[in-house]
Write a protein that holds these residues in place. Sequence first.
Motif, mmCIF file in Angstrom:
data_model
loop_
_atom_site.group_PDB
_atom_site.id
_atom_site.type_symbol
_atom_site.label_atom_id
_atom_site.label_comp_id
_atom_site.label_asym_id
_atom_site.label_seq_id
_atom_site.Cartn_x
_atom_site.Cartn_y
_atom_site.Cartn_z
ATOM 1 N N MET A 151 0.848 -1.206 0.000
ATOM 2 C CA MET A 151 0.000 0.000 0.000
ATOM 3 C C MET A 151 0.882 1.254 0.000
ATOM 4 S SD MET A 151 -2.895 1.065 2.779
ATOM 5 C CE MET A 151 -3.817 -0.438 2.518
ATOM 6 N N ILE A 168 1.351 5.502 0.357
ATOM 7 C CA ILE A 168 0.850 6.534 1.268
ATOM 8 C C ILE A 168 -0.437 7.127 0.734
ATOM 9 C CG2 ILE A 168 1.330 8.861 2.113
ATOM 10 C CD1 ILE A 168 4.140 8.059 2.589
ATOM 11 N N GLY A 169 -0.579 7.191 -0.561
ATOM 12 C CA GLY A 169 -1.794 7.770 -1.133
ATOM 13 C C GLY A 169 -1.498 9.092 -1.775
ATOM 14 N N PRO A 170 -2.464 9.583 -2.493
ATOM 15 C CA PRO A 170 -2.188 10.749 -3.321
ATOM 16 C C PRO A 170 -1.818 11.998 -2.541
ATOM 17 C CG PRO A 170 -4.527 10.176 -3.328
ATOM 18 C CD PRO A 170 -3.799 9.063 -2.672
ATOM 19 N N ILE A 171 -2.352 12.143 -1.324
ATOM 20 C CA ILE A 171 -2.002 13.355 -0.587
ATOM 21 C C ILE A 171 -0.590 13.233 -0.049
ATOM 22 C CG2 ILE A 171 -2.608 14.864 1.309
ATOM 23 C CD1 ILE A 171 -4.649 14.659 -0.922
ATOM 24 N N ALA A 172 -0.404 12.163 0.712
ATOM 25 C CA ALA A 172 0.892 12.023 1.345
ATOM 26 C C ALA A 172 1.990 11.804 0.307
ATOM 27 C CB ALA A 172 0.851 10.849 2.303
ATOM 28 N N GLU A 226 4.209 24.284 -11.607
ATOM 29 C CA GLU A 226 2.785 24.470 -11.374
ATOM 30 C C GLU A 226 2.235 25.660 -12.135
ATOM 31 O OE1 GLU A 226 0.865 24.049 -7.758
ATOM 32 O OE2 GLU A 226 1.016 21.942 -8.311
ATOM 33 N N ASN A 276 2.318 13.085 -2.594
ATOM 34 C CA ASN A 276 2.706 14.242 -3.386
ATOM 35 C C ASN A 276 3.774 15.039 -2.666
ATOM 36 O OD1 ASN A 276 1.027 13.736 -5.466
ATOM 37 N ND2 ASN A 276 -0.528 15.227 -4.892
ATOM 38 N N PRO A 277 4.881 15.277 -3.303
ATOM 39 C CA PRO A 277 5.831 16.221 -2.710
ATOM 40 C C PRO A 277 5.258 17.637 -2.802
ATOM 41 C CG PRO A 277 6.504 15.653 -4.924
ATOM 42 C CD PRO A 277 5.295 14.814 -4.620
ATOM 43 N N VAL A 278 5.815 18.537 -2.051
ATOM 44 C CA VAL A 278 5.409 19.932 -2.230
ATOM 45 C C VAL A 278 5.709 20.315 -3.665
ATOM 46 C CG1 VAL A 278 5.798 22.302 -1.502
ATOM 47 C CG2 VAL A 278 5.825 20.460 0.162
ATOM 48 N N PRO A 279 4.732 20.837 -4.387
ATOM 49 C CA PRO A 279 4.923 20.999 -5.821
ATOM 50 C C PRO A 279 5.961 22.050 -6.172
ATOM 51 C CG PRO A 279 2.878 22.001 -5.081
ATOM 52 C CD PRO A 279 3.424 21.245 -3.919
#
Lengths: 59, 454
Positions: free
Chosen positions: A1, A3-7, A17, A9-12
């Motif tokens: 598993m 961490i998932g999409p929030i965790a 961006e 993601n690095p700080v963009p």
Amino acid sequence: MTIGPIAGNPVPDPAAEAGDLAAPGLAQDGDPLAAAEDVYSSAEEAEVAARLTALGYLD
Amino acid sequence: MMIGLDCGTPELLFERYAADMPALSALRARSLWGPLASTAPPITVPAWSCMLSGRTPGELGVYGFRNRTDHSYDGLGFATSRAIRVPRLWDLLGAAGRESVVLGVPGTYPPSPIRGSMVSCFLTPSTDTRFTFPAELGEEVQRVTGGYMLDVADFRTDDKDRVAQQVFDMTEQRFALARHLATTRPWDLFAFVDMGPDRLHHGFWHYCDPAHPKYEPGNRWATLFRDYYRAVDRHLAGLLEALPDDTTIVVASDHGAQPMLGGFCLNEWLVRQDLLALAEPPAGPTPIGKAKIDWSRTLAWGDGGYYGRLFLNVEGREPCGTIPAREYENVRQELVERLEALTDHQGRPMGTRALRPEDLYPEVRGVAPDLIVYFGNLRWRSVGSVGLDGGLYTFDNDTGPDEANHAEQGVFLLAGDGLPTGQRDDLAIYDVAPTLQSLFGLPGQPGQRGRVLA
């Protein structure tokens, strides 16, 4: 598993961006999420924080 | 002309005070109108920027006034105009050679160069800073207003007379300045926001709403809302009178308001759940950012405000993360279940909602909370401080008098020649930008949310 999409993601990267979303006239320099230090002096930031705290937005 | 009433509430503007607001009600009779579903969360910042860009908070990477700047424990930054990296309506119009006047729209400090004029928002620290574009407009604003009010000062007070007077004065001044600017320079778009309703609601809701538990019939402020909205209506009538008859008018709000029943102490609860470990007990009420936390034994912590922001302490993400990556979803799901099972101070189901950002937004930028929490579906605020020594529920707001919380429905009216009229109950804040772009003959933007309403 993962961490998932929030965790996961690095700080963009702000430059990446901004990309093709940015419109003429929009500020494009600096990290938008760290902009407080660029925008406010420490006294000004404290003033705004106090106002928002009094209003209930911050706690 | 877009007239923004921050915290404009459908139950007040369309129902309770409709008869006290003949100008607004007459406008409504020739409008497409209805409650406007706000952003999640329904917070001033980012809601106005979402309304005027057609993007979600996730796409903006802005989840409130103050956002985590990285995955450290103390990196927080205000969401200023520089955080908004997508074009808002005035940017699109400027690129098309059209003029805008932007007055007090949240998310505009520091002011940006636009094709037209801008007076920045209430997050401006003071008028001693550059608060207009072009800069020389500031002098004119100060002269016309006799001293521009960015916001109600010193809101944290029991001096209700002064706060009430300031709210009335600020609203009068904001409309007068709007009228001045609207009649002294060219514009295709005029967008302004008055913060008065929001300040009035937060300061006086329990005096004016018989549904609030603290309401006392016959109190000296019982008619304040009615008096205020009568004044707003007079200002609105004056502004409309100054505009050409064929001006398309929008009245909109970013969110509504409702009674606040109390505060739920999010971090105190996390301590009791053995999810947050304090290195030493606080000597008294202490904001979580100043509390000494033993991060090596902490799984989650939260921030206070009108909604709760819950963060997980994840290995490899936070500096002293404790939750293995493989356990992240399990821990988060467990927290959702525990939060949504919360009861109120009398043991009744609270109706709390714990929301995952990726379920709310098509894209999640910046550092979002791991959970966005609406305590009592926003009828309770989130108290982030620890050391309150009064259990999990608080009914005295130690950050200042405040008896209203935000509600998910704002207001929307659109009136113009040849435009559809009538009530709609399916309006969303993301519909505003595409609708106005369409009226200006501008194309929709790639990735923009919402529908064209007219």
